[in-house]
Design a protein around this motif. Structure first.
Motif: not given
Length: 216
Positions: A33-34, A116, A118-121
């Motif tokens: 995710y990064s 990266s 995003r958490i919401r993605d």
């Protein structure tokens, strides 16, 4: 009662510390995710994924890597690392060619620079089904526990689930556990467990109310 106060204080401390760490350092996002570089190599036959991992490690070193099979026939391998130089990609391709008797050139590889996430993605695909399930649970609870104040039912179901998720995120921040593919399923498992526990508590309370009404 004293034990409960201690538990509440500990939980509050965990949440506060987690919030501070998240504010200063953020969450520890896993490699997938990064920002990373990904190469896909078409081997054209079945292969041993452990051999590919060893090749990647020999070239890249002890850095974190993800090696996985791609597509239904599992003849393509994907290698993900935080960064790979052109020379390292060339070396990986050469070693894979030698190991499996193929003749891919670097231009035949699919090389991707991934930004990266995003958490919401990451959580976006789960938002609608979880929201829908929560609405159904609330409607069912409102009908099932008619003898209990509806605002108390809502407060328990929504409030406790929100608190549990905040606590979960705080623990992730404090322990520096990576945000990866199991993070959201774990959050869903916590949601299910908390909801099930709340329903048990509400059932016990309704049974107690019913028992008291019969005595009267």
């Amino acid at each position: 009662m004293k034990n409960k106060k201690i538990i509440y204080i500990v939980l509050a401390c965990i949440i506060v510390i987690g919030a501070i760490i998240t504010g200063f350092k953020g969450l520890n996002v896993g490699l997938k995710y990064s920002p990373n570089k990904q190469i896909e190599i078409n081997i054209g036959k079945q292969f041993d994924i452990n051999e590919i991992k060893q090749i990647a490690k020999d070239v890249i070193g002890n850095k974190e890597i993800i090696v996985q099979k791609v597509e239904v026939y599992e003849e393509i391998v994907s290698i993900i690392a935080k960064d790979m130089t052109d020379e390292q990609i060339e070396q990986i391709n050469k070693k894979v060619n030698e190991t499996y008797g193929i003749s891919n050139e670097v231009k035949d590889l699919i090389i991707t620079e991934n930004a990266s996430l995003r958490i919401r993605d990451i959580i976006k695909p789960y938002i609608f089904p979880i929201a829908l399930s929560l609405v159904i649970i609330i409607i069912y609870a409102g009908v099932r526990f008619r003898k209990i104040n509806i605002f108390e039912v809502l407060a328990r179901i929504i409030g406790m689930n929100i608190l549990a998720q905040i606590l979960y995120i705080s623990i992730l921040a404090i322990t520096r556990l990576q945000i990866n593919v199991v993070t959201v399923p774990m959050a869903i498992a916590i949601y299910v467990f908390v909801t099930f526990t709340i329903f048990n508590e509400l059932e016990n309370k309704e049974e107690k109310i019913t028992s008291e009404q019969k005595k009267k």
